[in-house]
Design a protein around this motif. Structure first.
Motif, PDB file in Angstrom:
ATOM      1  N   UNK A 139       0.864  -1.173   0.000  1.00  0.00           N
ATOM      2  CA  UNK A 139       0.000   0.000   0.000  1.00  0.00           C
ATOM      3  C   UNK A 139       0.909   1.234   0.000  1.00  0.00           C
ATOM      4  N   UNK A 140       0.635   2.180  -0.887  1.00  0.00           N
ATOM      5  CA  UNK A 140       1.491   3.365  -1.053  1.00  0.00           C
ATOM      6  C   UNK A 140       0.803   4.589  -0.444  1.00  0.00           C
ATOM      7  N   UNK A 141       1.568   5.368   0.319  1.00  0.00           N
ATOM      8  CA  UNK A 141       1.051   6.583   0.959  1.00  0.00           C
ATOM      9  C   UNK A 141       1.683   7.798   0.299  1.00  0.00           C
ATOM     10  N   UNK A 142       0.832   8.717  -0.156  1.00  0.00           N
ATOM     11  CA  UNK A 142       1.280   9.931  -0.855  1.00  0.00           C
ATOM     12  C   UNK A 142       0.648  11.147  -0.190  1.00  0.00           C
ATOM     13  N   UNK A 143       1.406  12.231  -0.068  1.00  0.00           N
ATOM     14  CA  UNK A 143       0.847  13.525   0.333  1.00  0.00           C
ATOM     15  C   UNK A 143       0.628  14.348  -0.935  1.00  0.00           C
ATOM     16  N   UNK A 144      -0.430  15.151  -0.959  1.00  0.00           N
ATOM     17  CA  UNK A 144      -0.687  15.972  -2.134  1.00  0.00           C
ATOM     18  C   UNK A 144      -1.413  17.249  -1.755  1.00  0.00           C
ATOM     19  N   UNK A 145      -1.119  18.308  -2.490  1.00  0.00           N
ATOM     20  CA  UNK A 145      -1.803  19.580  -2.307  1.00  0.00           C
ATOM     21  C   UNK A 145      -3.227  19.468  -2.847  1.00  0.00           C
ATOM     22  N   UNK A 146      -4.210  20.104  -2.184  1.00  0.00           N
ATOM     23  CA  UNK A 146      -5.587  20.060  -2.711  1.00  0.00           C
ATOM     24  C   UNK A 146      -5.700  20.710  -4.083  1.00  0.00           C
ATOM     25  N   UNK A 147      -4.739  21.559  -4.436  1.00  0.00           N
ATOM     26  CA  UNK A 147      -4.773  22.251  -5.728  1.00  0.00           C
ATOM     27  C   UNK A 147      -4.313  21.358  -6.883  1.00  0.00           C
ATOM     28  N   UNK A 148      -3.754  20.177  -6.556  1.00  0.00           N
ATOM     29  CA  UNK A 148      -3.287  19.281  -7.610  1.00  0.00           C
ATOM     30  C   UNK A 148      -4.023  17.935  -7.602  1.00  0.00           C
ATOM     31  N   UNK A 149      -5.157  17.869  -6.903  1.00  0.00           N
ATOM     32  CA  UNK A 149      -5.873  16.600  -6.794  1.00  0.00           C
ATOM     33  C   UNK A 149      -6.371  16.103  -8.150  1.00  0.00           C
ATOM     34  N   UNK A 150      -6.886  16.999  -8.971  1.00  0.00           N
ATOM     35  CA  UNK A 150      -7.415  16.591 -10.280  1.00  0.00           C
ATOM     36  C   UNK A 150      -6.326  15.941 -11.120  1.00  0.00           C
ATOM     37  N   UNK A 151      -5.198  16.638 -11.232  1.00  0.00           N
ATOM     38  CA  UNK A 151      -4.108  16.112 -12.036  1.00  0.00           C
ATOM     39  C   UNK A 151      -3.567  14.808 -11.451  1.00  0.00           C
TER      40      UNK A 151
END
Length: 295
Positions: free
Chosen positions: A166-178
């Motif tokens: 299982x892979x855990x990633x952090x992401x900005x809400x501004x890049x969720x679509x991409x």
């Protein structure tokens, strides 16, 4: 070899690594509050942000800024002060220092100087998300933030796809679509994923589904807040499929320049033939690959 006894009576100055809440202030431990109150100086990623935490717990310890832009300047100063007997606590804006936050370089520098480094347990967004995700919790692979550029993210996801955990990633809400567009493209539309946002806060939410379902959701709704994405562990069948195509996947995960050079070094191709093959493998025009190589 470096051998540290964290609580030896001979220890003078030292560095404490103190996790802070990722949202809910009640997640601050008694030990963390006591440590921040007892040390001489707190190293803070953002002193204004940390001051709110200190005010809440009535802590009056002095702060010193420590972030990615002043690391080189600060580390020698901190090392010298610790060696003179001062005690420091390092905190990030939220969560555990060094985990997708500043701290690693200072820890290395302290170890090199035989300075005691004492970690405190506490909040971590990735682990908090994992245990309630419904995905297989172990083994897991923590990656942190993906790159900001589209091509870089796609290359990173292509490499992560070969991992069984299982892979855990952090992401900005501004890049969720991409990000979800690329997860669906690289992993497949049926890939099991979980989006966790606003962990420990009032609007905490877990969205569990397929990559395709999350793509549709993030295009329909403007989701805000701190986000953590989990990509489900591979099945035996999908692992075999990845193994069958591992060489191609690894080559496509390289940059175009690296792909061309690999063919020259490994297969003995001329640069002209290597460019031609890379263009064919990536469905590009030869002129495109040539212009990238000769920029």
């Amino acid at each position: 070899m470096n051998r540290q006894k964290s609580f030896s009576p001979d220890v003078m100055g030292c560095l404490y690594l103190v996790p802070t809440p990722i949202g809910n202030l009640e997640d601050m431990t008694f030990r963390a509050v006591r440590t921040l109150a007892e040390v001489d100086i707190i190293l803070a990623e953002d002193t204004r942000h940390t001051q709110k935490l200190l005010n809440h717990f009535d802590i009056n310890t002095s702060q010193m800024s420590f972030h990615e832009h002043n690391t080189r300047e600060r580390i020698p100063q901190v090392i010298e002060m610790i060696q003179s007997g001062k005690t420091f606590a390092q905190v990030s804006d939220a969560g555990t220092p060094s985990i997708s936050d500043p701290g690693f370089e200072l820890v290395q520098a302290c170890i090199e100087q035989d300075i005691t480094v004492v970690p405190l347990p506490g909040a971590n967004a990735g682990i908090t998300a994992l245990i309630a995700s419904g995905l297989v919790p172990q083994p897991f692979y923590f990656y942190g933030f993906l790159g900001r550029q589209k091509r870089e993210r796609k290359e990173q996801l292509a490499l992560l796809k070969s991992r069984p955990e299982t892979v855990i990633i952090y992401e900005s809400p501004y890049r969720l679509k991409e990000c979800f567009n690329q997860i669906s493209e690289v992993y497949g539309r049926e890939q099991e994923v979980v989006l966790c946002r606003e962990l420990t806060k009032k609007y905490e939410e877990f969205i569990r589904g397929t990559a395709e379902e999350l793509v549709e959701l993030v295009h329909e709704e403007d989701l805000k807040g701190e986000c953590c994405i989990l990509i489900g562990a591979k099945t035996a069948q999908s692992l075999q499929s990845i193994a069958d195509n591992s060489d191609d996947e690894q080559l496509l995960a390289l940059s175009i320049e690296e792909h061309v050079q690999h063919l020259i070094d490994t297969d003995g191709l001329s640069q002209k033939d290597a460019i031609k093959k890379v263009a064919k493998d990536r469905s590009l025009r030869k002129q495109e690959v040539y212009s990238i190589i000769h920029q």
